[in-house]
Design a protein around this motif. Structure first.
Motif, PDB file in Angstrom:
ATOM      1  N   SER A   1      22.406   0.380   2.493  1.00 43.40           N
ATOM      2  CA  SER A   1      22.989   0.554   1.157  1.00 43.40           C
ATOM      3  C   SER A   1      22.902   1.997   0.669  1.00 43.40           C
ATOM      4  O   SER A   1      23.894   2.560   0.179  1.00 43.40           O
ATOM      5  N   PRO A   2      21.731   2.653   0.787  1.00 45.30           N
ATOM      6  CA  PRO A   2      21.689   4.050   0.323  1.00 45.30           C
ATOM      7  C   PRO A   2      22.585   4.973   1.136  1.00 45.30           C
ATOM      8  O   PRO A   2      23.144   5.932   0.595  1.00 45.30           O
ATOM      9  N   LEU A   3      22.767   4.691   2.412  1.00 46.57           N
ATOM     10  CA  LEU A   3      23.626   5.546   3.224  1.00 46.57           C
ATOM     11  C   LEU A   3      25.083   5.421   2.797  1.00 46.57           C
ATOM     12  O   LEU A   3      25.824   6.413   2.777  1.00 46.57           O
ATOM     13  N   LEU A   4      25.517   4.205   2.434  1.00 48.25           N
ATOM     14  CA  LEU A   4      26.879   4.025   1.928  1.00 48.25           C
ATOM     15  C   LEU A   4      27.075   4.791   0.622  1.00 48.25           C
ATOM     16  O   LEU A   4      28.117   5.428   0.409  1.00 48.25           O
ATOM     17  N   LEU A   5      26.084   4.754  -0.252  1.00 47.88           N
ATOM     18  CA  LEU A   5      26.192   5.502  -1.514  1.00 47.88           C
ATOM     19  C   LEU A   5      26.278   7.004  -1.251  1.00 47.88           C
ATOM     20  O   LEU A   5      27.065   7.714  -1.883  1.00 47.88           O
ATOM     21  N   LEU A   6      25.482   7.487  -0.291  1.00 52.82           N
ATOM     22  CA  LEU A   6      25.519   8.913   0.027  1.00 52.82           C
ATOM     23  C   LEU A   6      26.843   9.300   0.675  1.00 52.82           C
ATOM     24  O   LEU A   6      27.404  10.358   0.359  1.00 52.82           O
TER      25      LEU A   6
END
Length: 763
Positions: free
Chosen positions: A472-477
């Motif tokens: 999830s954090p990688l998609l946001l980044l």
């Protein structure tokens, strides 16, 4: 066909994708790697002459080994079974080299592969060998016994890099061998197919397909959910049942119950992230994360524990009062009710019985773990490879079918690239996602090269990110968000294993995987950080790689006792945090995390307690997953000549030899790189907070109390990444309850927005 034969029908095949084209290693590097593998798992024969191909031993030692192995085989069999086992080397195992080729080519990060290439090349040069082995002879030209001595010297070296190299290479070889071995299963009496339960029927899903085209396919929906796991599945059900158009996209592919449980080798590729091969940057901890249709709920261990009161209070004190409200309890009860969570049908297998009864005898107060098995007895230890009976009520069996019946649509094989944004009335607003879709091959699998690839854009009123705490954090980044909290605050519940061997067969893979736990050591700092005592899934390739390798015959003899073992874990509610971030070369997930001083101390208290439990239950050997720890071997019982008037004293765990063992492992500790750490829980990388930047003792975070990403309209995160800190229990139910809350709030907002638009249209 009898009912027993029906129950033992093997699951359908799950062909693996081929290794990458071209060679990941040179011919010389492969030669050296296979020489290492055959030193770790050697072929053993009788001879007085050292050999480059086999480990040679005396006839008496060989006969003793055969006899020892025969005695541990649960079902009487011919001595040929033991002889075949001793004869098998790692490289002779079918699929061994191909599996490593696939691991290196598809799943290993570039810097790690580069390091392995450097080591392998050095071991084929005079200078490199002199520096690392003390001899100018190339490693592969050394006799097997000498190669073993070299690996053993590395594992005890004062140079941490050499110790880590030995540990990593040995674990890689053991894991691959144990997944593919044709002789290990018969020696252990380990069935490829569960002998309890019967095949079940799953829900018949329909997935959207796309024709080939160079142009993106564009779809419209109300809500797009990225991820089909414990967060995404609950959200899909709630949105669809509220009457909204819902589309769930998932990178993995669906495998129905007739394909489950998979083999250990197939499951790591089809059901787990990065081929089951995630490691922290410093290789201190192995991180296991599900990547399947249904997410972690497809491969978890059925444990359905609600969020404990002290955790809820901690989160409320961080400015999130919802967690101590009746509303949150209603969410917990609602998701548990849908899955039929109960303790009523639990029957402990030996592994759990030993933990439960040993804890009771020592006054630790064991507890039965509620199971999400829909009101059924579920006596199966293979569910981490997928549940073939369809009794485990993960999202694939429960929430996602509910969503489908309410009209939700699904796409498998969808790799989300980024969230799409527009400026709407001066606010940055999520309006959809873009991704790359990969079809199945013409045979309905994923191993063929004849697959369609298509760019897909999904426009939506709301975007729900439920990719899990690693993705999830990688998609946001990737989507251009810059909040510095994204990817930070990673909690892992690090665990370490205490194993034990018993005189009688334990068949530790039988029975529900996790049906008992002990909480007596969960508050070691007066702030409710500590360790819980649980069990580990006892599948050979999940445990044997963690056992410290020993040279000669020793490791093969030790591994042959697996059917007489138990495996218990000390699971730490961690204070220490790490972070996830994209690899600078290919963007895949990187994990920066090392168990800290408190985590090591807390786990040690757990290890001490687990060792006492094993002793109390009659274990003959007790061991950990730390290279320099001793292995406790119980002295043979002495015949008593005392009379009834003067009974012999039973000192129990006060046995001086056992106490010396406990003192020794406490002194040696659980320090990387020697200790073997693992985790299957990831939390906190998109932390929920009462304000974006934090105020006073209330930290900043990534999402607000409604689950919406700070500074963005229409973008929500609903998975374990929003936990404010470590949950302290297996996170599935907490994840589902939070996602239930978030999705119900979003659904209400959508309904109000739609109603308002209709009113304005009539004006």
């Amino acid at each position: 066909m009898t009912s027993t034969e029906l129950n033992l029908l093997a699951p359908l095949d799950n062909p693996l994708p081929p290794p990458p084209e071209g060679e990941v290693l040179t011919a010389a590097q492969w030669r050296t790697l296979l020489a290492i593998a055959d030193a770790v798992i050697p072929s053993i024969e009788v001879s007085s002459t050292a050999s480059k191909e086999k480990l040679t031993i005396q006839a008496s030692e060989y006969a003793s080994a055969v006899d020892q192995i025969q005695k541990t085989i649960p079902v009487p069999t011919e001595s040929r079974t033991a002889r075949n086992y001793l004869q098998e080397s790692a490289s002779s195992t079918p699929g061994f080299k191909e599996s490593i080729h696939r691991r290196f080519g598809h799943y290993m990060r570039e810097d790690a592969l580069k390091g392995i290439r450097v080591v392998l090349s050095a071991l084929d040069t005079r200078a490199g060998c002199l520096l690392t082995t003390g001899s100018t002879t190339s490693f592969h030209l050394q006799p097997v016994e000498t190669r073993q001595q070299i690996l053993q010297s590395w594992s005890k070296s004062y140079v941490p890099a050499l110790r880590q190299t030995a540990k990593s290479l040995c674990s890689l070889c053991i894991a691959t061998w144990s997944q593919h071995s044709t002789t290990l299963g018969p020696v252990l009496g380990f069935p490829k197919v569960p002998v309890h339960g019967k095949p079940g029927k799953g829900f018949e899903y329909s997935f959207i397909q796309f024709p080939p085209s160079d142009q993106p396919e564009v779809l419209e929906t109300d809500v797009v959910i990225v991820g089909s796991g414990c967060g995404g599945g609950v959200c899909a059900k709630n949105f669809a049942e509220a009457g909204h158009r819902v589309m769930v996209v998932e990178k993995a592919y669906h495998y129905p119950p007739e394909h489950l449980p998979m083999s250990e080798a197939d499951a790591q590729v089809h059901l787990f992230m990065n081929g089951g091969m995630e490691m922290s940057d410093d290789n201190s901890i192995a991180v296991i994360a599900g990547q399947a249709w249904g997410g972690g709920g497809t491969v978890n261990w059925s444990a359905s524990l609600q969020t404990q009161g002290y955790v809820r209070e901690e989160w409320a004190d961080a400015g999130l009062p919802f967690f101590t409200s009746s509303a949150f309890q209603n969410c917990l009860d609602r998701v548990c009710g849908r899955m039929g969570v109960s303790t009523d049908y639990v029957e402990h297998g030996t592994n759990n019985h030993m933990l439960h009864e040993g804890s009771r005898r020592l006054g630790y107060g064991p507890k039965i773990v509620p199971q999400n098995t829909g009101g059924n007895k579920h006596y199966c230890g293979y569910c981490t490879l997928g549940c073939g009976s369809a009794e485990k009520q993960g999202p694939m069996v429960s929430f996602l079918p509910d969503a489908a019946r309410a009209g939700a649509h699904f796409i498998e094989g969808f790799d989300a690239e980024k969230v799409l944004f527009k400026d709407i009335q001066g606010k940055k607003t999520a309006v959809g996602i873009k991704g790359l879709w990969r079809s199945r091959d013409t045979n309905g699998g994923v191993s063929g090269s004849d697959k369609t690839t298509r760019s897909v854009v999904i426009n939506a009123k709301r975007v729900i990110v439920s990719c899990g705490s690693l993705q999830s954090p990688l998609l946001l980044l990737r989507s251009g968000l810059t909040n510095p909290q994204i990817g930070r605050n990673l909690h892992l519940h690090p665990v370490t294993i205490i194993g034990a061997t018993y005189p009688q067969p334990t068949l530790p893979w039988e029975g529900g995987i996790l049906t008992s736990l002990t909480t007596a050591f969960e508050n070691l700092d007066s702030a409710h950080h500590g360790t819980k005592l649980e069990v580990v899934t006892m599948l050979p390739s999940w445990v044997l790689p963690f056992l410290p390798w020993e040279p000669g015959l020793d490791y093969k003899l030790w591994a042959s006792k697996f059917s007489h073992m138990t495996g218990h874990i000390a699971l730490v509610r961690d204070k220490n945090t790490g972070r996830v971030y994209p690899d600078p070369v290919d963007g895949r997930c990187r994990i920066a995390y090392t168990p800290g001083k408190f985590e090591r101390q807390a786990a040690m208290e757990g290890c001490q307690a687990l060792a006492k439990i094993a002793y109390e239950m009659g274990a003959t050997e007790i061991f950990g997953t730390v290279k320099n720890w001793p292995r406790y071997v119980r002295a043979a019982p002495q015949s008593s000549t005392s009379s009834e008037d003067s009974p012999a004293e039973d000192v129990g765990i006060n046995d001086p030899d056992f106490q010396s063992f406990l003192a020794s492992i406490r002194r040696l500790g659980l320090n990387p790189p020697d200790a073997g750490w693992g985790t299957a829980h990831q939390m906190g990388t998109c932390r929920m907070s009462s304000s974006e930047k934090g105020q006073g003792r209330q930290p900043g975070g990534v999402v607000d109390p409604s689950g919406q990403v700070w500074g963005v309209e229409g973008l929500f995160v609903a998975d374990a990444s929003v936990f404010p800190s470590a949950s302290g229990v297996n996170p599935m139910v907490t994840n589902m309850a939070l996602s239930d809350w978030i999705s119900r709030g979003v659904a209400r907002g959508l309904k109000e927005e739609t109603s308002k638009a209709k009113v304005e249209a009539r004006l």
